[in-house]
Write an enzyme that holds these catalytic residues in place. Structure first.
Site, PDB file in Angstrom:
ATOM      1  N   LEU A 276      -1.031   3.517   1.438  1.00  0.00           N
ATOM      2  CA  LEU A 276      -1.641   4.282   0.355  1.00  0.00           C
ATOM      3  C   LEU A 276      -0.885   3.954  -0.919  1.00  0.00           C
ATOM      4  O   LEU A 276       0.357   4.010  -0.941  1.00  0.00           O
ATOM      5  CB  LEU A 276      -1.543   5.788   0.627  1.00  0.00           C
ATOM      6  CG  LEU A 276      -2.681   6.487   1.361  1.00  0.00           C
ATOM      7  CD1 LEU A 276      -2.387   7.979   1.460  1.00  0.00           C
ATOM      8  CD2 LEU A 276      -4.028   6.269   0.684  1.00  0.00           C
ATOM      9  N   ASP A 277      -1.597   3.631  -2.000  1.00  0.00           N
ATOM     10  CA  ASP A 277      -0.950   3.354  -3.275  1.00  0.00           C
ATOM     11  C   ASP A 277      -0.169   4.579  -3.749  1.00  0.00           C
ATOM     12  O   ASP A 277      -0.534   5.720  -3.418  1.00  0.00           O
ATOM     13  CB  ASP A 277      -1.994   2.983  -4.330  1.00  0.00           C
ATOM     14  CG  ASP A 277      -2.717   1.685  -4.001  1.00  0.00           C
ATOM     15  OD1 ASP A 277      -2.122   0.839  -3.310  1.00  0.00           O
ATOM     16  OD2 ASP A 277      -3.874   1.530  -4.438  1.00  0.00           O
ATOM     17  N   PRO A 278       0.885   4.372  -4.561  1.00  0.00           N
ATOM     18  CA  PRO A 278       1.654   5.521  -5.077  1.00  0.00           C
ATOM     19  C   PRO A 278       0.790   6.550  -5.804  1.00  0.00           C
ATOM     20  O   PRO A 278       1.059   7.752  -5.717  1.00  0.00           O
ATOM     21  CB  PRO A 278       2.653   4.864  -6.033  1.00  0.00           C
ATOM     22  CG  PRO A 278       2.870   3.499  -5.453  1.00  0.00           C
ATOM     23  CD  PRO A 278       1.524   3.081  -4.918  1.00  0.00           C
ATOM     24  N   LEU A 279      -0.271   6.108  -6.502  1.00  0.00           N
ATOM     25  CA  LEU A 279      -1.123   7.046  -7.234  1.00  0.00           C
ATOM     26  C   LEU A 279      -2.127   7.760  -6.334  1.00  0.00           C
ATOM     27  O   LEU A 279      -2.853   8.646  -6.794  1.00  0.00           O
ATOM     28  CB  LEU A 279      -1.875   6.320  -8.352  1.00  0.00           C
ATOM     29  CG  LEU A 279      -1.021   5.807  -9.515  1.00  0.00           C
ATOM     30  CD1 LEU A 279      -1.899   5.143 -10.565  1.00  0.00           C
ATOM     31  CD2 LEU A 279      -0.216   6.936 -10.151  1.00  0.00           C
ATOM     32  N   ALA A 280      -2.184   7.374  -5.063  1.00  0.00           N
ATOM     33  CA  ALA A 280      -3.096   8.014  -4.113  1.00  0.00           C
ATOM     34  C   ALA A 280      -2.344   9.050  -3.292  1.00  0.00           C
ATOM     35  O   ALA A 280      -1.147   8.946  -3.059  1.00  0.00           O
ATOM     36  CB  ALA A 280      -3.710   6.971  -3.193  1.00  0.00           C
TER      37      ALA A 280
END
EC number: 5.4.99.25
Length: 310
Positions: A48-52
């Site tokens: 999961l991306d950091p912004l997700a």
């Protein structure tokens, strides 16, 4: 001759279904969970991306052997697309590369969605983990190199427009297969609608076979650090784990006895008998006394182990 180095940490096994917060990387999350559990091994099933935010299944110990079965599972995401700007990363992190004053109507958005359902061709984002000539695309992109990323087939099972709260944003839910980039969906929506777009909010709510209700917020885990007694703290953490077998719930299941379990652990096949016994399966799993013993294949009246569990 030197003795083999003893693994550090506890030989704990199982799945923790983490509710990952925003601005916390997947690798960072795995390291934190491994440290909290004092586990020998840890890994995750799907970055999961950091912004997700949302579901990040983390495998501990022998459960890491079942990661591929979760990686291949369906996933559900809720996401927000902001119209008017395309960005280098296809999310909020990147610089603006294209912009437009045009905004789509709700009906225009609904009209394009059927074209994104089923097996579709998708070009992954420039900032992605795809390998190009042995290099990660995001490493090349950070160096300012524009690379040609080939399109690939991905599966979209369901795509729903949830709401259009204002002219600038739209909320969606998508159920998709392995390898689908939600950021690429937002980019392609914007291009087709002629207004550009990028993901401004992303949350994963489901990774098969784990349900949303299984998620444990990181804050709840961190709060357990306040328990001074280590044994008590670890017992509280262990109570949050899901059995390794849960990752294999879509495979055929054999219940075996202790003698058969011993044979499998030695790497030997066992006979598969009985009226209801599977005849041929490329993959199945066997348990004894409720514990996972092996993953293997069934053929010619035998279960042959491929992976054996402690």
């Amino acid at each position: 001759m030197s003795k083999p180095r003893k693994p550090k940490g506890r030989p704990i096994s199982g799945w923790l279904i983490l509710d990952k917060p925003v601005d916390f990387g997947s690798t960072e999350a795995v390291s934190k969970i491994k440290w909290l559990y004092k586990a020998q091994k840890a890994g995750h099933a799907g970055t999961l991306d950091p912004l997700a935010s949302g579901m990040l299944p983390i495998a501990l110990g022998d459960a890491t052997k079942t990661v591929p079965y979760v990686m291949d599972g369906r996933k559900i995401y809720e996401f927000t697309v902001s119209w008017g700007e395309e960005r280098a990363t296809d999310d909020l992190e990147g610089e603006v590369t294209q912009s437009s004053d045009k905004r789509p109507s709700e009906q225009q958005i609904r009209d394009i969605l059927p074209r994104y359902i089923g097996t579709i061709n998708q070009v992954p984002p420039q900032f992605s983990a795809i390998k190009i000539s042995g290099e990660r695309a995001y490493d090349l992109a950070r160096e300012g190199e524009a690379v040609e990323i080939p399109s690939r087939e991905v599966e979209i099972f369901r795509l729903t427009l949830l709401a259009c709260p204002d002219a600038d944003t739209a909320h969606f839910e998508v159920e998709c297969g392995k390898g689908t980039y939600v950021r690429a969906l937002a980019r392609d929506f914007g291009r087709e609608l002629g207004c550009y777009g990028h993901v401004s909010g992303l949350r994963r709510t489901f990774v098969a076979p784990f349900a949303e209700e299984a998620m444990v917020p990181l804050a709840d885990l961190v709060a357990l650090e306040a328990i001074e007694d280590m044994d008590e703290r670890l017992a509280a953490l262990d109570a949050l784990l899901i059995d390794t077998c849960e990752a294999l719930s879509t495979l055929p299941h054999l219940v075996i006895n202790d003698d058969q379990a011993h044979r499998l652990k030695m790497g030997n096949p066992i006979l598969v008998r009985g009226r209801d016994a599977p005849i041929a399966e490329s993959e199945a799993y066997a348990t004894a006394r409720g514990k996972l013993i092996a993953i293997g294949e069934i053929g010619q009246g035998e279960f042959r182990p491929k992976r054996v569990f402690a």
